[in-house]
Design an enzyme around this catalytic site. Sequence first.
Site, PDB file in Angstrom:
ATOM      1  N   THR A 220      -2.943   7.729 -39.985  1.00  0.00           N
ATOM      2  CA  THR A 220      -3.904   6.883 -40.696  1.00  0.00           C
ATOM      3  C   THR A 220      -5.030   6.470 -39.751  1.00  0.00           C
ATOM      4  OG1 THR A 220      -2.156   6.091 -42.126  1.00  0.00           O
ATOM      5  CG2 THR A 220      -4.137   4.710 -42.008  1.00  0.00           C
TER       6      THR A 220
ATOM      7  N   GLY B  12     -10.678   8.682 -25.499  1.00  0.00           N
ATOM      8  CA  GLY B  12     -11.023   9.819 -24.644  1.00  0.00           C
ATOM      9  C   GLY B  12      -9.809  10.655 -24.266  1.00  0.00           C
ATOM     10  N   THR B  13      -8.708   9.993 -23.950  1.00  0.00           N
ATOM     11  CA  THR B  13      -7.507  10.715 -23.521  1.00  0.00           C
ATOM     12  C   THR B  13      -7.018  11.645 -24.633  1.00  0.00           C
ATOM     13  OG1 THR B  13      -6.914   8.866 -22.092  1.00  0.00           O
ATOM     14  CG2 THR B  13      -5.139  10.398 -22.666  1.00  0.00           C
TER      15      THR B  13
ATOM     16  N   ALA C  19     -15.158   5.296 -27.476  1.00  0.00           N
ATOM     17  CA  ALA C  19     -16.055   4.216 -27.920  1.00  0.00           C
ATOM     18  C   ALA C  19     -16.200   3.083 -26.906  1.00  0.00           C
ATOM     19  CB  ALA C  19     -15.543   3.647 -29.245  1.00  0.00           C
ATOM     20  N   HIS C  20     -15.102   2.784 -26.182  1.00  0.00           N
ATOM     21  CA  HIS C  20     -15.174   1.564 -25.349  1.00  0.00           C
ATOM     22  C   HIS C  20     -16.053   1.720 -24.112  1.00  0.00           C
ATOM     23  CE1 HIS C  20     -12.147   2.336 -21.990  1.00  0.00           C
ATOM     24  NE2 HIS C  20     -11.804   3.301 -22.819  1.00  0.00           N
TER      25      HIS C  20
ATOM     26  N   ASN D 234     -16.482   9.982 -13.676  1.00  0.00           N
ATOM     27  CA  ASN D 234     -16.275   8.553 -13.901  1.00  0.00           C
ATOM     28  C   ASN D 234     -16.247   7.743 -12.608  1.00  0.00           C
ATOM     29  OD1 ASN D 234     -13.827  10.321 -14.058  1.00  0.00           O
ATOM     30  ND2 ASN D 234     -12.805   8.373 -13.635  1.00  0.00           N
TER      31      ASN D 234
ATOM     32  N   CYS E 279      -8.241   3.680 -13.949  1.00  0.00           N
ATOM     33  CA  CYS E 279      -6.937   4.216 -14.317  1.00  0.00           C
ATOM     34  C   CYS E 279      -6.038   4.409 -13.101  1.00  0.00           C
ATOM     35  CB  CYS E 279      -7.101   5.548 -15.038  1.00  0.00           C
ATOM     36  SG  CYS E 279      -8.377   5.501 -16.277  1.00  0.00           S
TER      37      CYS E 279
ATOM     38  N   GLN F  93     -18.109   9.537 -20.112  1.00  0.00           N
ATOM     39  CA  GLN F  93     -18.995   8.663 -19.339  1.00  0.00           C
ATOM     40  C   GLN F  93     -20.478   8.867 -19.655  1.00  0.00           C
ATOM     41  OE1 GLN F  93     -18.290   6.078 -17.458  1.00  0.00           O
ATOM     42  NE2 GLN F  93     -16.072   6.300 -17.346  1.00  0.00           N
TER      43      GLN F  93
HETATM   44  N1  PLP Z   1     -12.394  10.749 -19.413  1.00  0.00           N
HETATM   45  C1  PLP Z   1     -13.168  10.013 -18.595  1.00  0.00           C
HETATM   46  C2  PLP Z   1     -14.227  10.685 -17.798  1.00  0.00           C
HETATM   47  C3  PLP Z   1     -12.974   8.629 -18.482  1.00  0.00           C
HETATM   48  O1  PLP Z   1     -13.738   7.903 -17.676  1.00  0.00           O
HETATM   49  C4  PLP Z   1     -11.942   8.014 -19.257  1.00  0.00           C
HETATM   50  C5  PLP Z   1     -11.658   6.578 -19.133  1.00  0.00           C
HETATM   51  O2  PLP Z   1     -11.684   6.009 -18.067  1.00  0.00           O
HETATM   52  C6  PLP Z   1     -11.173   8.835 -20.114  1.00  0.00           C
HETATM   53  C7  PLP Z   1     -11.439  10.193 -20.166  1.00  0.00           C
HETATM   54  C8  PLP Z   1     -10.104   8.259 -20.979  1.00  0.00           C
HETATM   55  O3  PLP Z   1     -10.659   7.589 -22.073  1.00  0.00           O
HETATM   56  P1  PLP Z   1      -9.805   6.516 -22.904  1.00  0.00           P
HETATM   57  O4  PLP Z   1      -9.694   5.314 -22.042  1.00  0.00           O
HETATM   58  O5  PLP Z   1     -10.614   6.256 -24.126  1.00  0.00           O
HETATM   59  O6  PLP Z   1      -8.502   7.152 -23.214  1.00  0.00           O
END
Ligand code: PLP
Length: 403
Positions: free
Chosen positions: A237, A71-72, A200-201, A151, A325, A179
Amino acid sequence: MRRVYIDNAATTQVDPEVVKAIIPYMEDKYGNASSIHSFGREAYDGMEKARKQIAELISASPKEILFTSGGTESDNTAIKGVAYKRRDKGRHIITSSVEHPAVLETCQSLESQGFKITYLPVDKEGIVNIESLKKNITEETILITIMHANNEIGTIETIQEIGQLAHDHGIIFHTDAVQTTGKIPIDLSKLDVDLLSISAHKFYGPKGVGALFKREGTSIEPIMNGGGHERGLRSGTENVAGIVGMGKAAELARSRMTDDFSSLTGMRDRLIKRVLSEIEESYLNGHPTKRLPNNAHFRFSGIEGESLLLSLDEKGIAASTGSACSSKKLMPSHVLMAIGLDEVQAHGSLRLTLGRKNTRDDVEYVCDTLVEVVRRLREISPLWKREDIAAAYAGREPLHTHI
Ligand code: PLP
């Protein structure tokens, strides 16, 4: 000891079927998807199947799916990608004050590079103010980035309205759907969304892999340079096994969406009902109806969230006080401050996020434990009114104050 994981917004358990799908790509099909030989082709085919599975989950075309490390990275790729591509057209970006740090800090980094960022306020339930959005659009605005669902408090934003407004002004619209993907339906054939981030997680896939939907015709500048993978937009890759796992997770999410949704909302509503009716001075944070099916976020007067979390952990319950986080920093959550809570209220909050593995029994166990732990912590809390505890001990009905 009984263990209940109720922190599924932080991450989810990888589904056993996803694990099964991944293993061959760890053991035998370990080729580099760019290689021309049979090993490479096997890996490539696995990856392309996953691209299709993800596209199907969100009603997009496989050509519009770009693989990332999560996501980041998807958020960074979308936001910086548009900013760098369109910097000659304008340097103004609009976002909200409740975004995940992956969006907020990306915007702050762009601010230090000369972009102007508007952080929109939200109401007390976490909804972005559309009037304020309209007022802030200028000739210079090149991108609007507003999350699909929050989130922390689980509030779902009206992304179609925002996207339409963006498009009426020729502005690109990105949404962080980390989310929501796999939890609520997303139909990109109908939504005015140009870019959408996935991880994915959060939907029973592996960690460290994600995707960015980029609508055909939307141009971004790559932020990762190298071998030109992913049509030159994300060099490096590909994490084939992870991608295959994400594809399987997307397929499962699609087939189980209706069942998951009804089971999660049932458990969530039971949780909310019991907590609000059995714990006095407990409140629900976020929107009462426009909220994620698995999210229950509370605040309790006279309680310090970290102590609550540790007490629950002692009883085998894994929860969260805010976003995972930021749970290592003892800062009040920016989301809770943005919905108008003060620091004490923000620190007295608890996030419970259900998942596919949770049962109705888990919900009862969490509620029973929470009632007991809150009572015990209040007994020793200098923040809590002593006379009410004495009254409760005297056998009087506890007060029920809630929204
Ligand atoms: N965006 C939201 C709304 C999230 O909840 C999160 C993870 O907590 C992220 C982005 C970041 O995703 P990732 O952990 O896959 O980098």
